[in-house]
Motif scaffolding. Structure first.
Motif, PDB file in Angstrom:
ATOM      1  N   UNK A 446       0.844  -1.370  -0.525  1.00 51.48           N
ATOM      2  CA  UNK A 446       0.109  -0.188  -0.062  1.00 51.48           C
ATOM      3  C   UNK A 446       0.895   1.263   0.305  1.00 51.48           C
ATOM      4  N   UNK A 447       0.592   2.522  -0.932  1.00 50.20           N
ATOM      5  CA  UNK A 447       1.660   3.288  -1.157  1.00 50.20           C
ATOM      6  C   UNK A 447       1.865   3.983  -0.302  1.00 50.20           C
ATOM      7  N   UNK A 448       0.485   4.428   1.292  1.00 48.13           N
ATOM      8  CA  UNK A 448       0.496   5.061   2.496  1.00 48.13           C
ATOM      9  C   UNK A 448       1.631   3.939   2.873  1.00 48.13           C
ATOM     10  N   UNK A 449       1.918   3.083   2.583  1.00 51.12           N
ATOM     11  CA  UNK A 449       2.804   2.338   3.548  1.00 51.12           C
ATOM     12  C   UNK A 449       4.618   1.974   3.497  1.00 51.12           C
ATOM     13  N   UNK A 450       5.099   2.472   2.507  1.00 43.54           N
ATOM     14  CA  UNK A 450       5.966   2.153   1.512  1.00 43.54           C
ATOM     15  C   UNK A 450       6.364   4.547   1.614  1.00 43.54           C
ATOM     16  N   UNK A 451       5.928   5.276   1.058  1.00 42.92           N
ATOM     17  CA  UNK A 451       6.282   6.788   1.318  1.00 42.92           C
ATOM     18  C   UNK A 451       6.433   6.940   2.225  1.00 42.92           C
ATOM     19  N   UNK A 452       7.535   8.164   1.591  1.00 38.67           N
ATOM     20  CA  UNK A 452       8.296   8.969   3.342  1.00 38.67           C
ATOM     21  C   UNK A 452       7.002  10.126   3.999  1.00 38.67           C
ATOM     22  N   UNK A 453       6.453  10.484   4.598  1.00 39.86           N
ATOM     23  CA  UNK A 453       5.828  10.755   5.502  1.00 39.86           C
ATOM     24  C   UNK A 453       5.987  12.665   4.709  1.00 39.86           C
ATOM     25  N   UNK A 454       5.776  13.512   5.601  1.00 36.53           N
ATOM     26  CA  UNK A 454       5.985  15.313   5.286  1.00 36.53           C
ATOM     27  C   UNK A 454       7.235  14.854   6.050  1.00 36.53           C
ATOM     28  N   UNK A 455       6.583  14.682   7.765  1.00 33.09           N
ATOM     29  CA  UNK A 455       7.579  15.068   8.437  1.00 33.09           C
ATOM     30  C   UNK A 455       8.864  14.480   8.127  1.00 33.09           C
ATOM     31  N   UNK A 456       9.396  13.409   7.370  1.00 36.23           N
ATOM     32  CA  UNK A 456      10.351  12.599   7.529  1.00 36.23           C
ATOM     33  C   UNK A 456      11.425  13.501   7.162  1.00 36.23           C
ATOM     34  N   UNK A 457      12.584  13.720   7.558  1.00 36.57           N
ATOM     35  CA  UNK A 457      14.150  14.625   6.933  1.00 36.57           C
ATOM     36  C   UNK A 457      14.245  14.674   4.949  1.00 36.57           C
ATOM     37  N   UNK A 458      14.026  13.459   4.698  1.00 37.71           N
ATOM     38  CA  UNK A 458      14.238  12.962   3.174  1.00 37.71           C
ATOM     39  C   UNK A 458      13.004  13.557   2.556  1.00 37.71           C
ATOM     40  N   UNK A 459      11.973  13.594   3.028  1.00 35.22           N
ATOM     41  CA  UNK A 459      10.498  13.701   2.470  1.00 35.22           C
ATOM     42  C   UNK A 459      11.313  14.886   1.349  1.00 35.22           C
ATOM     43  N   UNK A 460      10.090  14.838   0.436  1.00 32.65           N
ATOM     44  CA  UNK A 460       9.617  15.126  -0.738  1.00 32.65           C
ATOM     45  C   UNK A 460       9.177  17.283  -0.239  1.00 32.65           C
ATOM     46  N   UNK A 461       9.992  17.641  -1.210  1.00 32.42           N
ATOM     47  CA  UNK A 461       9.227  19.251  -0.705  1.00 32.42           C
ATOM     48  C   UNK A 461       7.530  19.754  -1.163  1.00 32.42           C
TER      49      UNK A 461
END
Length: 535
Positions: A446-461
């Motif tokens: 599931x995309x929600x389990x593999x994504x990087x959340x916005x709080x992740x230091x490596x998150x997308x802009x």
């Protein structure tokens, strides 16, 4: 076991207990069918049901399947979301995509529906419901010990092997059926516990029902090996086509039933009753279509039918199976495919031995080969089906003829249908298991389990993500990777925004799915599955 999983000795003990439980469930299911048939038709010998039904008043023959279908419809409409009986295809899906688990609520309703269907004249088989019942038992254990995917699938294989073995008194074929059809691999680590469970299921069946083969063939088969083998090659091709006709008839009947139900706004619970009415009408003149059909199969295997009888009964059985399953009643397809195959083989054998009487063996040998050939093509399981035929009949001397016919039928049918009846069922639902793990494993993430959340230091802009959302480039958090990967391929994006959508509100940004993360998760899953299948 809850913290670390079962050790090897513990797992084998669990396999033994599970085999006993699954074998007992298969025996009880069979006895339940016999009991309902005794109550519904008044027969004293369910194994000779169609002979008994011949002497009943036509109104009873007509009404019993209708009432059975009505109760089946009420059960499925109340407890199953799509009013569809769960069977072997759902067990295969559970093994591939759900760590060996199946649904309890829908499974129990399906078992009750199949029990009533087979007990009240439905023209299907008992192996599908029994396999799903066994899968529910293994699921219960998996939940209790918190089994991982590998352990869950192995336990599922144990339960299925025991159920098939107990249902057909065929321990060798039961073990191979679980590996070939359900787990779809022959991993060494799974073989020993599956064999233990299969033997346990057979012992339970033999203690309860006796140590006898399902079909008793009195006469001795003879084969003029080298001269007669081309005939079995031809028989295999014919049986492959007959298997395709059987499968496509079921799918066509299911589509037709759905269209009629939608067009005339027929309530879902009345659909099985309508199928029961058609079956009852057919059974008034041809009671051979009722139930599993073992009496007719035995008659075909012993040469007790004329050519026109074998042909007519084969056509009617295909129609009856299509009505039963397309009408959303219960049951499986293996036993009907045995009957259709035996009738097809007998008809071919009568013609072949009539044309070449000096170089051909017994016509009943063709019935035996045809039985295996049609069933193997329908199941997509040439190895286990061949062994089931041997164990059902006790005739191990005609292996060459059966193997030749089975190989040709499966080779042809697999080109015309998506590998097997079960895999084609799943394909129609959008579950692409036939293509292999490199395709269906993407649907387990599931995309929600593999994504990087916005709080992740490596998150997308965040600004880039919102611009992409405004342009319509995003994926829902509940979407799977097989839905997300085409977006990567079309736009060459390094990541895709992941959103949560609610009715009447704009998409809410949750994070970003990076292509490298998706590929990494997919690669790990492929490696784990390969390790499991080759261990």
């Amino acid at each position: 076991m809850k913290l670390r999983g079962p050790g090897q000795v513990q797992f084998w003990f669990i396999a033994l207990v599970l085999g006993i439980a699954a074998g007992g469930a298969a025996v009880l299911f069979r006895l339940g069918i016999d009991l309902i048939q005794r109550l519904a038709y008044g027969t004293t010998d369910p194994n000779r049901l169609h002979s008994f039904v011949t002497g009943l008043h036509w109104s009873q023959v007509l009404v019993v399947p209708i009432l059975g279908g009505l109760v089946v419809g009420l059960i499925l409409n109340r407890f199953v979301s799509d009013s569809r009986v769960r069977s072997v295809a759902d067990v295969i899906e559970g093994a591939a995509l759900r760590d060996g688990r199946v649904s309890f609520r829908e499974g129990l309703a399906s078992a009750a529906a199949s029990l009533l269907t087979l007990g009240t004249g439905g023209s299907s088989g008992r192996e599908g419901p029994v396999v799903h019942i066994a899968a529910m038992l293994s699921t219960w254990i998996c939940v209790r010990i918190r089994a991982d995917g590998v352990t869950g699938r192995d336990l599922l294989g144990c339960a299925v092997a025991a159920a098939v073995s107990a249902s057909f008194n065929a321990p060798i074929a039961g073990a191979l059926f679980a590996l070939e059809v359900v787990l779809r691999h022959f991993a060494v680590h799974a073989f020993a516990p599956i064999v233990i469970a299969s033997v346990a299921g057979t012992v339970v069946s033999r203690l309860a029902l006796g140590d006898v083969t399902e079909f008793v063939i009195d006469r001795e088969n003879a084969l003029a090996f080298y001269v007669e083998l081309p005939a079995f090659l031809i028989l295999g091709l014919i049986c492959g086509l007959i298997a395709v006709v059987l499968m496509r008839s079921i799918f066509w009947a299911d589509n037709l039933g759905s269209r009629l139900q939608y067009r005339f706004r027929i309530p879902a619970f009345l659909r099985p009753a309508g199928a029961g009415a058609l079956l009852g009408l057919m059974a008034i003149w041809f009671p051979h279509i009722i139930g599993v059909g073992y009496e007719t199969t035995v008659t075909a295997l012993t040469g007790g039918l004329l050519l026109h009888e074998a042909l007519i009964f084969a056509v009617l059985k295909i129609a009856a199976v299509a009505i039963t399953i397309g009408g959303r009643m219960g049951g499986g397809v293996f036993s009907p495919s045995l009957m259709v195959g035996a009738l097809t083989g007998l008809a071919f054998g009568i013609i072949a031995t009539g044309l070449f009487p000096t170089v051909s063996g017994e016509g009943t040998l063709y019935a035996l080969a045809g039985m295996g050939a049609v069933a193997a093509a329908v199941m997509g399981a040439p190895i286990s089906t061949t062994l089931i035929v041997f164990e059902l009949t006790g005739d191990w001397q005609t292996g060459l003829a059966v193997m030749v016919a089975v190989s040709m039928s499966t080779a042809l049918a697999s080109r015309l249908v998506e590998h097997s009846y079960f895999l084609h069922q799943l394909e129609r639902r959008g579950v692409h298991l036939a293509a292999g793990p490199q395709v269906y494993l993407l649907g387990t993430f599931v995309a929600g389990n593999v994504m990087r959340p916005m709080s992740d230091p490596r998150a997308a802009a965040e600004k880039v993500c919102r611009d992409m959302i405004a342009a319509g480039i995003f994926v829902d958090a509940k979407a799977t990777l097989d839905q997300a990967m085409p977006i990567f391929e079309r736009g060459a994006h390094p990541f895709i925004p992941v959103v949560v959508t609610q009715k009447g509100e704009p998409p809410a940004l949750q994070g970003a799915l990076f292509q490298v993360d998706a590929l990494r998760a997919f690669n790990r899953a492929l490696s784990a599955r390969a390790a499991e299948e080759h261990s």
